[in-house]
Design an enzyme around this catalytic site. Structure first.
Site, mmCIF file in Angstrom:
data_model
loop_
_atom_site.group_PDB
_atom_site.id
_atom_site.type_symbol
_atom_site.label_atom_id
_atom_site.label_comp_id
_atom_site.label_asym_id
_atom_site.label_seq_id
_atom_site.Cartn_x
_atom_site.Cartn_y
_atom_site.Cartn_z
ATOM 1 N N GLY A 83 0.813 -1.206 0.000
ATOM 2 C CA GLY A 83 0.000 0.000 0.000
ATOM 3 C C GLY A 83 0.850 1.261 0.000
ATOM 4 N N THR A 84 1.927 1.240 0.754
ATOM 5 C CA THR A 84 2.804 2.413 0.818
ATOM 6 C C THR A 84 3.335 2.752 -0.575
ATOM 7 O OG1 THR A 84 3.441 1.878 3.074
ATOM 8 C CG2 THR A 84 4.949 3.304 1.845
ATOM 9 N N ASN A 131 -7.628 4.859 8.898
ATOM 10 C CA ASN A 131 -7.080 3.672 9.565
ATOM 11 C C ASN A 131 -7.101 3.828 11.078
ATOM 12 O OD1 ASN A 131 -5.046 5.649 8.607
ATOM 13 N ND2 ASN A 131 -3.662 4.503 9.918
ATOM 14 N N GLN A 133 -7.832 0.744 3.827
ATOM 15 C CA GLN A 133 -8.664 0.218 4.919
ATOM 16 C C GLN A 133 -10.112 0.005 4.486
ATOM 17 O OE1 GLN A 133 -7.691 -0.799 7.917
ATOM 18 N NE2 GLN A 133 -5.597 -0.029 7.962
ATOM 19 N N SER A 166 -3.984 -2.469 -0.298
ATOM 20 C CA SER A 166 -2.942 -3.312 0.300
ATOM 21 C C SER A 166 -3.532 -4.668 0.655
ATOM 22 C CB SER A 166 -2.406 -2.628 1.567
ATOM 23 O OG SER A 166 -1.534 -3.499 2.250
ATOM 24 N N ALA A 167 -2.830 -5.744 0.264
ATOM 25 C CA ALA A 167 -3.383 -7.094 0.428
ATOM 26 C C ALA A 167 -3.494 -7.521 1.883
ATOM 27 C CB ALA A 167 -2.509 -8.098 -0.340
ATOM 28 N N HIS A 168 -2.528 -7.119 2.729
ATOM 29 C CA HIS A 168 -2.489 -7.722 4.064
ATOM 30 C C HIS A 168 -3.537 -7.175 5.013
ATOM 31 C CE1 HIS A 168 -0.216 -4.717 6.620
ATOM 32 N NE2 HIS A 168 0.123 -4.243 5.428
ATOM 33 N N CYS A 170 5.711 7.216 18.830
ATOM 34 C CA CYS A 170 6.906 7.513 19.599
ATOM 35 C C CYS A 170 7.921 8.160 18.673
ATOM 36 C CB CYS A 170 7.473 6.232 20.191
ATOM 37 S SG CYS A 170 8.777 6.557 21.354
HETATM 38 N N1 PLP Z 1 -2.604 3.384 4.001
HETATM 39 C C1 PLP Z 1 -3.336 3.035 5.075
HETATM 40 C C2 PLP Z 1 -4.615 3.750 5.351
HETATM 41 C C3 PLP Z 1 -2.904 2.008 5.919
HETATM 42 O O1 PLP Z 1 -3.625 1.680 6.991
HETATM 43 C C4 PLP Z 1 -1.684 1.345 5.605
HETATM 44 C C5 PLP Z 1 -1.158 0.286 6.507
HETATM 45 O O2 PLP Z 1 -0.805 0.516 7.625
HETATM 46 C C6 PLP Z 1 -0.958 1.747 4.472
HETATM 47 C C7 PLP Z 1 -1.450 2.766 3.700
HETATM 48 C C8 PLP Z 1 0.324 1.093 4.100
HETATM 49 O O3 PLP Z 1 0.122 -0.171 3.506
HETATM 50 P P1 PLP Z 1 1.318 -1.243 3.490
HETATM 51 O O4 PLP Z 1 1.465 -1.749 4.880
HETATM 52 O O5 PLP Z 1 0.832 -2.315 2.540
HETATM 53 O O6 PLP Z 1 2.521 -0.555 2.970
#
Ligand code: PLP
Length: 379
Positions: free
Chosen positions: A72-73, A151, A179, A199-201, A325
């Site tokens: 996703g990033t 998220n 999300q 994002s798949a996970h 943190c």
């Molecule tokens: N965008 C949102 C809203 C997320 O919750 C996350 C995951 O924490 C990401 C992007 C990033 O996805 P990934 O963990 O697949 O890089």
């Protein structure tokens, strides 16, 4: 000690059996390089293109609009920076509650000259569309980024209105739907969004697998340079197994969405009602917003933020904190602060996030343990 309770599904989810089986099948039988012209390559290519078509069907896209990424990033970065590089030197706008993957990419895209316009949210965590309209009118950004669902607090954003506003102004609209997929309808044939990150996970697929939906005609520059894979937008030998597993996970999540979200929503509501009865001063963040059924973000005024999660963990309950943190100090979540919460309320916050395997027993256990934990860590 009772069984541990996992209520951190917004952080990550276990791999679905259907996704694992699909992945193992590719890894063991269709492991060729999709760019190879021989039998093994053709088998892998067919699996990859089948996954692309299946994922596209889940969101109502054309297969050519689906770009597989490594998470996703990366999809968010490709959307924001890929678009900014195709439109040199124009401002960008994003909401104040974006995930860091979007927020940090927007800062880079906007450069040092203050060309990033941050759109405020109200106390429920909903983007101020009038303020966004003003930014679009006055600054003509090359890109607007507003996430589909938060998220942290689960607030669902008015993406249809924003998409219409951007379309009317000729501005590219990116939404982080990481999300949202599998939890609410996400259809690109219903909402005129230009770019979407997935994002798949987060829905039972493997980590390190993502998708960028890029509507036909949206000009993007790649961030990596190499071969011509993924139409030149994401060079590198494709991870076919992860792409196939993502498509399968998305299909299953979508097929069971209404049933599972109904069940989870009822459990989440019971959790919140029960905790409000038992804990004085408890605040449910974004309670007034339309929200994902899966997320409950709670502020516990008077509690020590660091102790709160540690004490829950000691009791075998996995949740997460909005506080980050940084440089040794615990700082309240930028999302809760943007919603106007004072630091002493935003700081001591906990996010419980439920998933398809959550049970009524999980809820019972939190109802029993959390009030006791709060009692202990209130200062
Ligand atoms: N965008 C949102 C809203 C997320 O919750 C996350 C995951 O924490 C990401 C992007 C990033 O996805 P990934 O963990 O697949 O890089």
């Amino acid at each position: 000690m009772p069984d541990p309770v996992y209520l951190d599904y917004a952080a990550t989810t276990p791999l679905r059996p259907e996704a694992r089986d699909a992945m193992l099948d590719v890894l063991s039988r269709r492991w060729g390089n999709p760019s190879s012209g021989h039998h093994w390559g053709r088998e892998a290519r067919a699996a990859l293109e089948d996954a692309r078509a299946r994922f596209a069907a889940v969101i109502g896209a054309a297969p050519a609009e689906v770009v597989f990424t490594r998470g996703g990033t990366e999809a968010d970065n490709l959307a924001v920076l890929g678009r900014a590089r195709a439109e040199a030197a124009r401002p960008v706008a994003c909401s104040a509650i974006e995930h860091k993957a979007v927020l940090a990419a927007c800062k880079v895209a906007a450069g040092d000259e203050g060309r990033l316009h941050v759109v405020p949210v109200d106390e429920a965590g909903i983007v101020d569309v009038d303020a966004l309209a003003e930014i679009v009118r006055d600054h003509a950004p090359s890109l607007v980024a507003v996430m589909w669902a938060s998220n942290e607090v689960g607030a669902l954003q008015p993406v249809e209105r924003i998409a219409d506003l951007c379309a009317a102004a000729g501005v590219t609209f990116h939404s982080d739907a990481v999300q949202a997929l599998g939890k609410v309808p996400v259809r690109v044939d219903a909402v005129p969004v230009d770019l979407l990150a997935f994002s798949a996970h987060k829905l039972g697929g493997p980590r390190g697998a993502g998708v960028l939906f890029a509507r036909r005609g949206t000009r993007l520059h790649p961030l990596l340079h190499g071969g011509g894979q993924e139409r030149g937008l994401r060079p590198g030998t494709e991870d076919v197994a992860s792409a196939v597993a993502f498509a399968v996970a998305a299909e299953v999540a979508e097929a069971e969405r209404v049933e599972v979200m109904g069940r989870i929503g009822a459990m989440r509501d019971r959790l919140e009602a029960g905790l409000c009865e038992r804990i004085a001063g408890l605040r449910i963040n974004a309670a007034a917003a339309p929200r994902l059924a899966t997320i409950s973000n709670l502020s516990v005024p008077g509690a020590d933020p660091e102790m709160l999660l540690a004490a829950l963990d000691l009791e075998g309950i996995a949740a997460s904190s909005g506080s980050a943190c940084s440089s040794g100090a615990v700082e309240p979540s930028h999302v809760l602060m943007a919603m106007g919460l004072p630091a002493e309320i935003a700081g001591p916050s906990v996010r419980f996030s439920l998933g398809r395997d959550s049970t009524e027993q999980d809820v019972d256990r939190v109802l029993e343990v959390f009030p006791r934990v709060v009692e202990r860590v209130r200062m």
